[in-house]
Design a protein around this motif. Structure first.
Motif, PDB file in Angstrom:
ATOM      1  N   CYS A 157      10.469  -5.176  -4.766  1.00 40.45           N
ATOM      2  CA  CYS A 157      11.041  -5.581  -3.475  1.00 40.45           C
ATOM      3  C   CYS A 157      12.550  -5.351  -3.423  1.00 40.45           C
ATOM      4  CB  CYS A 157      10.729  -7.049  -3.199  1.00 40.45           C
ATOM      5  SG  CYS A 157       9.009  -7.357  -2.753  1.00 40.45           S
ATOM      6  N   ARG A 158      13.185  -5.232  -4.592  1.00 38.83           N
ATOM      7  CA  ARG A 158      14.631  -4.976  -4.591  1.00 38.83           C
ATOM      8  C   ARG A 158      14.950  -3.580  -4.079  1.00 38.83           C
ATOM      9  NH1 ARG A 158      14.652  -7.366 -10.276  1.00 38.83           N
ATOM     10  NH2 ARG A 158      14.683  -9.612  -9.863  1.00 38.83           N
ATOM     11  N   ALA A 159      13.923  -2.744  -3.925  1.00 41.49           N
ATOM     12  CA  ALA A 159      14.141  -1.435  -3.299  1.00 41.49           C
ATOM     13  C   ALA A 159      14.427  -1.575  -1.809  1.00 41.49           C
ATOM     14  CB  ALA A 159      12.918  -0.542  -3.510  1.00 41.49           C
ATOM     15  N   ALA A 160      14.141  -2.749  -1.248  1.00 36.17           N
ATOM     16  CA  ALA A 160      14.404  -3.012   0.170  1.00 36.17           C
ATOM     17  C   ALA A 160      14.990  -4.425   0.288  1.00 36.17           C
ATOM     18  CB  ALA A 160      13.130  -2.883   0.989  1.00 36.17           C
ATOM     19  N   PRO A 161      16.223  -4.616  -0.128  1.00 36.14           N
ATOM     20  CA  PRO A 161      16.808  -5.961  -0.156  1.00 36.14           C
ATOM     21  C   PRO A 161      16.785  -6.638   1.222  1.00 36.14           C
ATOM     22  CG  PRO A 161      18.228  -4.383  -1.285  1.00 36.14           C
ATOM     23  CD  PRO A 161      17.173  -3.587  -0.583  1.00 36.14           C
ATOM     24  N   ASP A 162      16.328  -7.901   1.215  1.00 33.50           N
ATOM     25  CA  ASP A 162      16.242  -8.711   2.438  1.00 33.50           C
ATOM     26  C   ASP A 162      15.344  -8.096   3.500  1.00 33.50           C
ATOM     27  OD1 ASP A 162      18.041 -10.655   1.416  1.00 33.50           O
ATOM     28  OD2 ASP A 162      19.731  -9.376   1.979  1.00 33.50           O
ATOM     29  N   ARG A 163      14.477  -7.169   3.070  1.00 35.77           N
ATOM     30  CA  ARG A 163      13.521  -6.560   4.001  1.00 35.77           C
ATOM     31  C   ARG A 163      12.092  -6.600   3.470  1.00 35.77           C
ATOM     32  NH1 ARG A 163      15.239  -3.843   8.160  1.00 35.77           N
ATOM     33  NH2 ARG A 163      13.556  -2.311   8.109  1.00 35.77           N
ATOM     34  N   VAL A 167      -0.857  -8.614  -6.572  1.00 34.78           N
ATOM     35  CA  VAL A 167       0.241  -9.259  -5.859  1.00 34.78           C
ATOM     36  C   VAL A 167       0.413  -8.518  -4.540  1.00 34.78           C
ATOM     37  CG1 VAL A 167       2.670  -9.941  -5.923  1.00 34.78           C
ATOM     38  CG2 VAL A 167       1.353  -9.846  -8.049  1.00 34.78           C
ATOM     39  N   VAL A 168       0.679  -9.266  -3.467  1.00 37.91           N
ATOM     40  CA  VAL A 168       0.901  -8.669  -2.154  1.00 37.91           C
ATOM     41  C   VAL A 168       2.338  -8.943  -1.737  1.00 37.91           C
ATOM     42  CG1 VAL A 168       0.222  -8.668   0.285  1.00 37.91           C
ATOM     43  CG2 VAL A 168      -1.519  -8.949  -1.506  1.00 37.91           C
ATOM     44  N   VAL A 169       2.989  -7.919  -1.231  1.00 40.68           N
ATOM     45  CA  VAL A 169       4.332  -8.100  -0.689  1.00 40.68           C
ATOM     46  C   VAL A 169       4.274  -7.878   0.814  1.00 40.68           C
ATOM     47  CG1 VAL A 169       5.388  -7.366  -2.841  1.00 40.68           C
ATOM     48  CG2 VAL A 169       5.063  -5.692  -1.024  1.00 40.68           C
ATOM     49  N   GLY A 170       5.207  -8.487   1.512  1.00 41.71           N
ATOM     50  CA  GLY A 170       5.294  -8.327   2.955  1.00 41.71           C
ATOM     51  C   GLY A 170       6.732  -8.069   3.352  1.00 41.71           C
ATOM     52  N   GLY A 171       6.898  -7.425   4.491  1.00 40.03           N
ATOM     53  CA  GLY A 171       8.251  -7.162   4.955  1.00 40.03           C
ATOM     54  C   GLY A 171       8.243  -6.292   6.185  1.00 40.03           C
ATOM     55  N   HIS A 172       9.401  -5.757   6.499  1.00 45.11           N
ATOM     56  CA  HIS A 172       9.500  -4.834   7.624  1.00 45.11           C
ATOM     57  C   HIS A 172       8.676  -3.587   7.303  1.00 45.11           C
ATOM     58  CE1 HIS A 172      12.646  -7.042   9.789  1.00 45.11           C
ATOM     59  NE2 HIS A 172      13.110  -7.350   8.593  1.00 45.11           N
ATOM     60  N   ALA A 173       7.917  -3.123   8.283  1.00 45.57           N
ATOM     61  CA  ALA A 173       6.977  -2.021   8.042  1.00 45.57           C
ATOM     62  C   ALA A 173       7.671  -0.788   7.476  1.00 45.57           C
ATOM     63  CB  ALA A 173       6.241  -1.679   9.330  1.00 45.57           C
ATOM     64  N   ASP A 174       8.884  -0.505   7.962  1.00 49.09           N
ATOM     65  CA  ASP A 174       9.564   0.712   7.519  1.00 49.09           C
ATOM     66  C   ASP A 174      10.211   0.559   6.139  1.00 49.09           C
ATOM     67  OD1 ASP A 174      11.644  -0.966   8.158  1.00 49.09           O
ATOM     68  OD2 ASP A 174      12.573   0.358   9.630  1.00 49.09           O
ATOM     69  N   ALA A 175      10.102  -0.642   5.541  1.00 50.55           N
ATOM     70  CA  ALA A 175      10.676  -0.854   4.210  1.00 50.55           C
ATOM     71  C   ALA A 175       9.644  -0.720   3.098  1.00 50.55           C
ATOM     72  CB  ALA A 175      11.309  -2.247   4.135  1.00 50.55           C
ATOM     73  N   LEU A 176       8.372  -0.757   3.443  1.00 51.87           N
ATOM     74  CA  LEU A 176       7.360  -0.851   2.406  1.00 51.87           C
ATOM     75  C   LEU A 176       7.093   0.463   1.676  1.00 51.87           C
ATOM     76  CD1 LEU A 176       4.789  -3.398   3.872  1.00 51.87           C
ATOM     77  CD2 LEU A 176       6.785  -3.784   2.420  1.00 51.87           C
ATOM     78  N   ASP A 177       7.434   1.585   2.269  1.00 57.67           N
ATOM     79  CA  ASP A 177       7.288   2.848   1.538  1.00 57.67           C
ATOM     80  C   ASP A 177       8.212   2.872   0.328  1.00 57.67           C
ATOM     81  OD1 ASP A 177       5.361   3.818   3.237  1.00 57.67           O
ATOM     82  OD2 ASP A 177       6.752   5.026   4.434  1.00 57.67           O
ATOM     83  N   ALA A 178       9.439   2.365   0.500  1.00 60.61           N
ATOM     84  CA  ALA A 178      10.374   2.310  -0.629  1.00 60.61           C
ATOM     85  C   ALA A 178       9.880   1.345  -1.696  1.00 60.61           C
ATOM     86  CB  ALA A 178      11.765   1.899  -0.141  1.00 60.61           C
ATOM     87  N   VAL A 179       9.281   0.245  -1.262  1.00 64.49           N
ATOM     88  CA  VAL A 179       8.724  -0.721  -2.213  1.00 64.49           C
ATOM     89  C   VAL A 179       7.577  -0.081  -2.996  1.00 64.49           C
ATOM     90  CG1 VAL A 179       7.522  -2.932  -2.442  1.00 64.49           C
ATOM     91  CG2 VAL A 179       9.429  -2.694  -0.829  1.00 64.49           C
ATOM     92  N   ALA A 180       6.703   0.638  -2.299  1.00 61.24           N
ATOM     93  CA  ALA A 180       5.567   1.291  -2.965  1.00 61.24           C
ATOM     94  C   ALA A 180       6.050   2.319  -3.979  1.00 61.24           C
ATOM     95  CB  ALA A 180       4.667   1.945  -1.924  1.00 61.24           C
ATOM     96  N   GLU A 181       7.049   3.094  -3.614  1.00 59.35           N
ATOM     97  CA  GLU A 181       7.569   4.108  -4.526  1.00 59.35           C
ATOM     98  C   GLU A 181       8.168   3.459  -5.776  1.00 59.35           C
ATOM     99  OE1 GLU A 181      10.858   7.762  -4.541  1.00 59.35           O
ATOM    100  OE2 GLU A 181      10.232   6.820  -2.651  1.00 59.35           O
ATOM    101  N   ARG A 182       8.932   2.388  -5.569  1.00 57.84           N
ATOM    102  CA  ARG A 182       9.529   1.707  -6.710  1.00 57.84           C
ATOM    103  C   ARG A 182       8.453   1.049  -7.579  1.00 57.84           C
ATOM    104  NH1 ARG A 182      12.297   1.663 -10.894  1.00 57.84           N
ATOM    105  NH2 ARG A 182      13.374  -0.269 -11.475  1.00 57.84           N
ATOM    106  N   ALA A 183       7.417   0.500  -6.959  1.00 57.93           N
ATOM    107  CA  ALA A 183       6.335  -0.126  -7.721  1.00 57.93           C
ATOM    108  C   ALA A 183       5.668   0.887  -8.642  1.00 57.93           C
ATOM    109  CB  ALA A 183       5.316  -0.742  -6.767  1.00 57.93           C
ATOM    110  N   LYS A 184       5.432   2.087  -8.151  1.00 58.60           N
ATOM    111  CA  LYS A 184       4.808   3.113  -8.987  1.00 58.60           C
ATOM    112  C   LYS A 184       5.727   3.507 -10.144  1.00 58.60           C
ATOM    113  CE  LYS A 184       1.831   4.866  -5.317  1.00 58.60           C
ATOM    114  NZ  LYS A 184       1.556   5.959  -4.357  1.00 58.60           N
ATOM    115  N   GLU A 185       7.041   3.547  -9.906  1.00 56.56           N
ATOM    116  CA  GLU A 185       7.985   3.835 -10.985  1.00 56.56           C
ATOM    117  C   GLU A 185       7.937   2.749 -12.058  1.00 56.56           C
ATOM    118  OE1 GLU A 185      11.327   6.066  -8.144  1.00 56.56           O
ATOM    119  OE2 GLU A 185      11.699   4.073  -8.984  1.00 56.56           O
ATOM    120  N   LEU A 186       7.583   1.519 -11.644  1.00 55.81           N
ATOM    121  CA  LEU A 186       7.513   0.390 -12.569  1.00 55.81           C
ATOM    122  C   LEU A 186       6.158   0.279 -13.263  1.00 55.81           C
ATOM    123  CD1 LEU A 186       9.345  -2.196 -10.301  1.00 55.81           C
ATOM    124  CD2 LEU A 186      10.205  -1.317 -12.490  1.00 55.81           C
ATOM    125  N   GLY A 187       5.250   1.215 -12.958  1.00 57.80           N
ATOM    126  CA  GLY A 187       3.967   1.242 -13.642  1.00 57.80           C
ATOM    127  C   GLY A 187       2.802   0.633 -12.894  1.00 57.80           C
TER     128      GLY A 187
END
Length: 305
Positions: free
Chosen positions: A145-151, A163-183
């Motif tokens: 989620c730190r890939a999209a701070p406060d979003r 685990v499920v994360v929620g946020g602004h729709a346009d922020a979740l692609d960055a979260v998904a990309e960072r999650a994959k980098e984290l394994g």
């Protein structure tokens, strides 16, 4: 034997999920729910296609009503002295309050309708979305989620690597990309139109507060284990604050299950449509016996009509 009863939330709905209950005596609850909410619940449960059940209000009222029909049928077969606690996932917490007697059915239906409408208003204002991280723990989800701070924020800690994360729709692609980098092995957008249990639901909490002031809360017949802190609540006090906090705080389902086990539950019964919670419980607490009651066929023979 110690029994815990759990109730599902939005997302467990399915087209025609009420049909198996249509000729059961507990179906009378549908009429009471219709009177309390004005929603066409018989149509939603018997005839509506899946897409008609997708909006928040229709989904939540349909799941709540089906779950309470199933509970009404099951409760007549249980030795209530064996029930150590009840709990529900998200919307299911309202169902648990009704099942425990902490809230009347009429107030529960009215509260669920108001909660759904407040959530829908917040959704329209914020445009939120949700993303499941499969193979993640809570710490990894926070890092993503730190890939999209406060979003983007952690919204559900379901346990067993989900685990499920929620946020602004346009922020979740960055979260998904960072999650994959984290394994994280897989990410998946959920078919919901809001960021439930995140700060984006602050407007919903604000809108729901006046309705909660009109609801009569009673001491529950069984402890209700809360979503946001997994605390077993045995009193009528404090529920308006808990239910507004619940809207903007993560659902800590893994902690809820651990609490139920600590309270002596060796059997967990999921009551309502679907078997999502049964699956999670099996993975979180594999030594616990699980059952689901989704249709009359899941009841003892004498209770199926």
């Amino acid at each position: 034997m110690g029994i815990a009863v759990v109730f599902p939330g939005q997302g467990s709905q399915a087209a025609q999920m009420g049909r198996p209950w249509r000729d059961h005596g507990s179906w009378s609850l549908v009429e009471r729910a219709t009177a309390a909410t004005g929603a066409p619940l018989a149509h939603l449960l018997l005839e509506a296609p899946a897409e008609e059940l997708a909006p928040t209000r229709e989904a939540q009222l349909s799941v709540l009503t089906t779950s309470l029909v199933a509970w009404d049928a099951l409760a007549a077969t249980l030795d209530r002295r064996e029930v150590v606690a009840v709990a529900g996932h998200s919307l299911g917490q309202i169902t648990a309050l009704v099942a425990s007697g902490a809230v009347s059915a009429a107030d529960g239906f009215r509260l669920a309708a108001a909660r759904a409408e407040a959530s829908a208003e917040a959704q329209a204002a914020t445009g939120g979305a949700m993303l499941a991280l499969l193979g993640a723990d809570e710490d990894v989800a926070h890092q993503a989620c730190r890939a999209a701070p406060d979003r983007a924020w952690v919204a559900n800690v379901n346990g067993a690597g989900q685990v499920v994360v929620g946020g602004h729709a346009d922020a979740l692609d960055a979260v998904a990309e960072r999650a994959k980098e984290l394994g994280v092995r897989r990410t998946r957008r959920l078919a919901v139109d809001g960021a439930f249990h995140t700060p984006l639901m602050a407007l919903a909490a604000e809108r729901l507060a006046p309705v909660l002031d009109t609801v009569a809360f009673h001491p529950p017949a069984f402890p209700v284990v809360t979503n946001h802190d997994a605390a077993p609540v045995r009193s009528a006090d404090g529920w308006p604050e808990r239910l507004t906090t619940h809207l903007v705080s993560p659902v800590r389902w893994a902690d809820v299950v651990a609490q139920l086990v600590a309270m002596g539950a060796d059997t967990v019964i999921e009551v309502g449509p679907g078997t999502t919670l049964t699956g999670l419980v099996k993975r979180i607490a594999p030594d616990v016996t699980t059952r689901s009651v989704a249709t009359p066929d899941d009841l003892p023979v004498e209770a199926r009509r």
